[in-house]
Design a protein around this motif. Sequence first.
Motif, PDB file in Angstrom:
ATOM      1  N   LEU A  24       0.829  -1.211   0.000  1.00  0.00           N
ATOM      2  CA  LEU A  24       0.000   0.000   0.000  1.00  0.00           C
ATOM      3  C   LEU A  24       0.864   1.261   0.000  1.00  0.00           C
ATOM      4  O   LEU A  24       0.500   2.275  -0.594  1.00  0.00           O
ATOM      5  N   TYR A  25       2.008   1.177   0.658  1.00  0.00           N
ATOM      6  CA  TYR A  25       2.933   2.318   0.662  1.00  0.00           C
ATOM      7  C   TYR A  25       3.390   2.636  -0.761  1.00  0.00           C
ATOM      8  O   TYR A  25       3.383   3.805  -1.185  1.00  0.00           O
ATOM      9  N   PHE A  26       3.799   1.604  -1.511  1.00  0.00           N
ATOM     10  CA  PHE A  26       4.258   1.832  -2.879  1.00  0.00           C
ATOM     11  C   PHE A  26       3.111   2.277  -3.794  1.00  0.00           C
ATOM     12  O   PHE A  26       3.325   3.037  -4.741  1.00  0.00           O
ATOM     13  N   LEU A  27       1.915   1.829  -3.511  1.00  0.00           N
ATOM     14  CA  LEU A  27       0.771   2.217  -4.333  1.00  0.00           C
ATOM     15  C   LEU A  27       0.389   3.679  -4.146  1.00  0.00           C
ATOM     16  O   LEU A  27       0.045   4.372  -5.111  1.00  0.00           O
ATOM     17  N   PHE A  28       0.488   4.173  -2.912  1.00  0.00           N
ATOM     18  CA  PHE A  28      -0.078   5.493  -2.629  1.00  0.00           C
ATOM     19  C   PHE A  28       0.902   6.545  -2.106  1.00  0.00           C
ATOM     20  O   PHE A  28       0.639   7.740  -2.236  1.00  0.00           O
ATOM     21  N   PHE A  29       2.011   6.123  -1.504  1.00  0.00           N
ATOM     22  CA  PHE A  29       2.825   7.112  -0.799  1.00  0.00           C
ATOM     23  C   PHE A  29       4.273   7.219  -1.267  1.00  0.00           C
ATOM     24  O   PHE A  29       4.935   8.206  -0.944  1.00  0.00           O
ATOM     25  N   ALA A  30       4.802   6.219  -1.973  1.00  0.00           N
ATOM     26  CA  ALA A  30       6.221   6.219  -2.352  1.00  0.00           C
ATOM     27  C   ALA A  30       6.559   7.422  -3.221  1.00  0.00           C
ATOM     28  O   ALA A  30       5.807   7.768  -4.136  1.00  0.00           O
ATOM     29  N   LYS A  31       7.690   8.060  -2.932  1.00  0.00           N
ATOM     30  CA  LYS A  31       8.153   9.209  -3.706  1.00  0.00           C
ATOM     31  C   LYS A  31       9.619   8.993  -4.070  1.00  0.00           C
ATOM     32  O   LYS A  31      10.368   8.395  -3.304  1.00  0.00           O
ATOM     33  N   PRO A  32      10.057   9.468  -5.228  1.00  0.00           N
ATOM     34  CA  PRO A  32       9.263  10.164  -6.249  1.00  0.00           C
ATOM     35  C   PRO A  32       8.309   9.206  -6.949  1.00  0.00           C
ATOM     36  O   PRO A  32       8.553   8.001  -7.002  1.00  0.00           O
ATOM     37  N   LYS A  33       7.198   9.735  -7.449  1.00  0.00           N
ATOM     38  CA  LYS A  33       6.202   8.905  -8.113  1.00  0.00           C
ATOM     39  C   LYS A  33       6.804   8.278  -9.375  1.00  0.00           C
ATOM     40  O   LYS A  33       7.501   8.937 -10.130  1.00  0.00           O
ATOM     41  N   HIS A  34       6.534   6.999  -9.546  1.00  0.00           N
ATOM     42  CA  HIS A  34       7.035   6.303 -10.730  1.00  0.00           C
ATOM     43  C   HIS A  34       6.105   5.150 -11.047  1.00  0.00           C
ATOM     44  O   HIS A  34       5.554   4.507 -10.135  1.00  0.00           O
TER      45      HIS A  34
END
Length: 346
Positions: A24-34
């Motif tokens: 869920l972190y990678f889906l919604f919160f990980a930065k920079p967006k990729h």
Amino acid sequence: MEISRELLFFISALGAFNGLGLGLYFLFFAKPKHTSHYFLGGLLCTLSVRIGKSVFFHFNDDLASFYVQLGLFACWFIGPMLYFYTRAATRNDHRLAKHSKIHFALLIPIALFVFIRFPRAAFHSLWVDYLIYFIYWQWFAYIAAAGVVLFQTGFLKKPTETKNKSFAFWVLSIFIGTLLIWIVFNTAEYTSYILGAISFSFLFYLLIILFLFSKNRSSLLLLSPPKYGKKEIPQTEAKELTAALEHLMQEDKLFKNANLSLGDVAKKLNILPHKLSQLLNEHLEKSFPNYLNEYRISEAKQLMKSNTLFSLEAIGYDCGFNSKSAFYAAFKKATGTTPSKFKEEV
């Protein structure tokens, strides 16, 4: 024996639960967006649901068929998520969006149709004898396709020669870990069904260790991370800094120092070197050496016009070049002619 069983359940379930959180972190919160982050998040979420089903089924044989079927439903998407993750992460593929939409536009309706039309409780033999094997081999087909992508991009052939080695290790860990989980599930009748969950927990905590102890997370997660991330210098501040920088060059003539560094100038401006580099690259569209050379060459031209007694070599040193060859190369690159020819013409 009872304690070890509880400990085994705890380790397996914790891996699945935390894997879902990381997904869920990678889906919604990980930065920079990729784009690759969305597929990685989907991969971790589907793996976590599949592993969670295995854990509860192993310790509770009476687990409702609906939940067992839900785990297999998630399993249908593990391979595609891995495949599109490797494509998005390892190469700039402009066809990715179109191809991924086509794949999932086909995969989702098929999964929903089978899930609704053939519930496992009513079609147990169909699931046990046919559908499970079909799902697993579909999963493997996408793993193989992901392997081809990694081979073509050099991550499988020569991972140590990859420019971003930490990223290569990250991607290969995800690929090999997913493959091992597939192998464990398909050999469960010879080993233990719970090994799939343990394998996932091992993979998950390996990724967590890499992620938490990485000095530069963007370099770990992305093959070519953005140089400055999403943080931009406001236009007003950029104009003020540019004016201050030009004053240092025109009035104080800092460029005459042959050993002048980016850090030295940044210190004069009272900003971080990283910010000065961003200012030069994004607002002036110049590298630091090129910016200095512009002032040095301009100064050299003035000296050649006004002072005929100085040798060209002396002019180069006076303007901040640390060698005759560096002066000649920079001058010709900027003007299209050599210093000697320029001096003859003036």
